[in-house]
Write an enzyme that holds these catalytic residues in place. Structure first.
Site, PDB file in Angstrom:
ATOM      1  N   HIS A 292     -12.926  80.491  70.868  1.00  0.00           N
ATOM      2  CA  HIS A 292     -12.020  79.334  70.861  1.00  0.00           C
ATOM      3  C   HIS A 292     -12.555  78.228  71.780  1.00  0.00           C
ATOM      4  O   HIS A 292     -12.534  77.052  71.432  1.00  0.00           O
ATOM      5  CB  HIS A 292     -10.623  79.754  71.343  1.00  0.00           C
ATOM      6  CG  HIS A 292      -9.906  80.707  70.445  1.00  0.00           C
ATOM      7  ND1 HIS A 292      -9.334  81.873  70.892  1.00  0.00           N
ATOM      8  CD2 HIS A 292      -9.669  80.680  69.107  1.00  0.00           C
ATOM      9  CE1 HIS A 292      -8.752  82.508  69.884  1.00  0.00           C
ATOM     10  NE2 HIS A 292      -8.951  81.820  68.784  1.00  0.00           N
TER      11      HIS A 292
ATOM     12  N   LYS B  14       7.522  86.968  66.882  1.00  0.00           N
ATOM     13  CA  LYS B  14       6.227  87.625  67.011  1.00  0.00           C
ATOM     14  C   LYS B  14       6.010  88.042  68.456  1.00  0.00           C
ATOM     15  O   LYS B  14       5.963  87.189  69.338  1.00  0.00           O
ATOM     16  CB  LYS B  14       5.132  86.625  66.594  1.00  0.00           C
ATOM     17  CG  LYS B  14       4.268  87.114  65.441  1.00  0.00           C
ATOM     18  CD  LYS B  14       3.383  85.973  65.027  1.00  0.00           C
ATOM     19  CE  LYS B  14       2.007  86.337  64.649  1.00  0.00           C
ATOM     20  NZ  LYS B  14       1.212  85.148  64.319  1.00  0.00           N
TER      21      LYS B  14
ATOM     22  N   ARG C 111     -14.845  81.508  60.832  1.00  0.00           N
ATOM     23  CA  ARG C 111     -15.855  82.532  61.099  1.00  0.00           C
ATOM     24  C   ARG C 111     -16.459  83.096  59.826  1.00  0.00           C
ATOM     25  O   ARG C 111     -17.613  83.474  59.788  1.00  0.00           O
ATOM     26  CB  ARG C 111     -15.230  83.692  61.890  1.00  0.00           C
ATOM     27  CG  ARG C 111     -14.981  83.363  63.329  1.00  0.00           C
ATOM     28  CD  ARG C 111     -14.057  84.366  63.944  1.00  0.00           C
ATOM     29  NE  ARG C 111     -12.741  84.287  63.325  1.00  0.00           N
ATOM     30  CZ  ARG C 111     -11.673  84.950  63.723  1.00  0.00           C
ATOM     31  NH1 ARG C 111     -11.773  85.784  64.730  1.00  0.00           N
ATOM     32  NH2 ARG C 111     -10.515  84.805  63.147  1.00  0.00           N
TER      33      ARG C 111
ATOM     34  N   SER D  11      -9.346  87.746  68.463  1.00  0.00           N
ATOM     35  CA  SER D  11      -8.253  88.092  69.380  1.00  0.00           C
ATOM     36  C   SER D  11      -7.693  89.466  69.041  1.00  0.00           C
ATOM     37  O   SER D  11      -7.335  90.237  69.936  1.00  0.00           O
ATOM     38  CB  SER D  11      -7.148  87.039  69.301  1.00  0.00           C
ATOM     39  OG  SER D  11      -7.637  85.786  69.683  1.00  0.00           O
TER      40      SER D  11
HETATM   41  P1  ADP Z   1      -3.833  81.913  64.446  1.00  0.00           P
HETATM   42  O1  ADP Z   1      -2.970  83.081  64.792  1.00  0.00           O
HETATM   43  O2  ADP Z   1      -3.085  80.628  64.299  1.00  0.00           O
HETATM   44  O3  ADP Z   1      -4.824  82.139  63.324  1.00  0.00           O
HETATM   45  P2  ADP Z   1      -5.887  82.316  66.447  1.00  0.00           P
HETATM   46  O4  ADP Z   1      -5.593  82.228  67.893  1.00  0.00           O
HETATM   47  O5  ADP Z   1      -6.197  83.675  65.904  1.00  0.00           O
HETATM   48  O6  ADP Z   1      -4.655  81.640  65.751  1.00  0.00           O
HETATM   49  O7  ADP Z   1      -7.092  81.356  66.056  1.00  0.00           O
HETATM   50  C1  ADP Z   1      -7.025  79.961  66.185  1.00  0.00           C
HETATM   51  C2  ADP Z   1      -8.191  79.332  65.419  1.00  0.00           C
HETATM   52  O8  ADP Z   1      -9.418  79.707  66.020  1.00  0.00           O
HETATM   53  C3  ADP Z   1      -8.304  79.770  63.957  1.00  0.00           C
HETATM   54  O9  ADP Z   1      -8.752  78.669  63.195  1.00  0.00           O
HETATM   55  C4  ADP Z   1      -9.358  80.839  63.988  1.00  0.00           C
HETATM   56  O10 ADP Z   1     -10.016  80.974  62.743  1.00  0.00           O
HETATM   57  C5  ADP Z   1     -10.282  80.292  65.055  1.00  0.00           C
HETATM   58  N1  ADP Z   1     -11.084  81.322  65.719  1.00  0.00           N
HETATM   59  C6  ADP Z   1     -10.698  82.530  66.163  1.00  0.00           C
HETATM   60  N2  ADP Z   1     -11.712  83.213  66.735  1.00  0.00           N
HETATM   61  C7  ADP Z   1     -12.806  82.396  66.633  1.00  0.00           C
HETATM   62  C8  ADP Z   1     -14.185  82.534  67.010  1.00  0.00           C
HETATM   63  N3  ADP Z   1     -14.651  83.636  67.578  1.00  0.00           N
HETATM   64  N4  ADP Z   1     -14.998  81.497  66.747  1.00  0.00           N
HETATM   65  C9  ADP Z   1     -14.529  80.384  66.140  1.00  0.00           C
HETATM   66  N5  ADP Z   1     -13.258  80.201  65.750  1.00  0.00           N
HETATM   67  C10 ADP Z   1     -12.407  81.189  65.994  1.00  0.00           C
END
Ligand code: ADP
Length: 151
Positions: free
Chosen positions: A19, A43, A92, A130
């Site tokens: 992120h 959630k 990703r 995550s």
């Molecule tokens: P959500 O629950 O809204 O999907 P996340 O916190 O899982 O939120 O992810 C937020 C954004 O960051 C999403 O667009 C996700 O695809 C992206 N993301 C998550 N992990 C990575 C990573 N390792 N590299 C790049 N983008 C990522």
């Protein structure tokens, strides 16, 4: 010229180095970036939201153009309130794409001037998710190398 304001919305449970990479790379594109945690009472989170916000505020404190906050409404509505014209998301793989595709279209439908901008993940962070980090953490594994702040 109109300020280019973007939201980077997510659950960020927890916020990872993947992120952070998306945030830092987007700074060339936008004048202001709001890193915002969608706060949904149904959630249950693994990492406390206020703890996460505190970590993010410290992480980005030297960047005047990065703001950190929570929100609890439709992302498109929140974007309107913040005068944000862009939503930033990371991609990703094709699984992310399938999911992001429909969200981006819905958001644009709800708010026609709102464009979603995608950055492809840096290969070195592509495996970080995550969900997996929560799993490792719940079994007592060391997750510190995946996070851009101290746990
Ligand atoms: P959500 O629950 O809204 O999907 P996340 O916190 O899982 O939120 O992810 C937020 C954004 O960051 C999403 O667009 C996700 O695809 C992206 N993301 C998550 N992990 C990575 C990573 N390792 N590299 C790049 N983008 C990522």
């Amino acid at each position: 010229m109109k300020k280019r304001i973007a939201l980077f919305p997510g659950s960020f449970d927890p916020f990872t180095k993947g992120h952070e990479d998306i945030v830092l790379r987007s700074l060339n594109l936008f004048d202001e970036l709001h890193v915002v945690i969608g706060h949904n009472t149904y959630k249950k989170r693994h990492f406390d939201i206020q703890w996460m916000i505190g970590r993010l505020k410290t992480l980005f404190e030297k960047y005047e153009n990065i703001k950190v906050d929570t929100y609890n409404e439709l992302t498109a509505e929140y974007a309107k309130k913040k005068n944000a014209g862009y939503i930033l998301r990371g991609l990703r793989n094709t699984t992310d794409f399938e999911f992001e595709n429909s969200i981006a279209q819905i958001n644009n439908d709800l708010c026609p001037n709102l464009e979603t901008i995608f950055l492809i993940t840096s290969p070195k962070f592509a495996y970080i998710s995550s969900t997996v980090i929560r799993e490792v953490h719940s079994y007592g594994g060391d997750i510190s190398k995946y996070l851009p702040y101290k746990i």
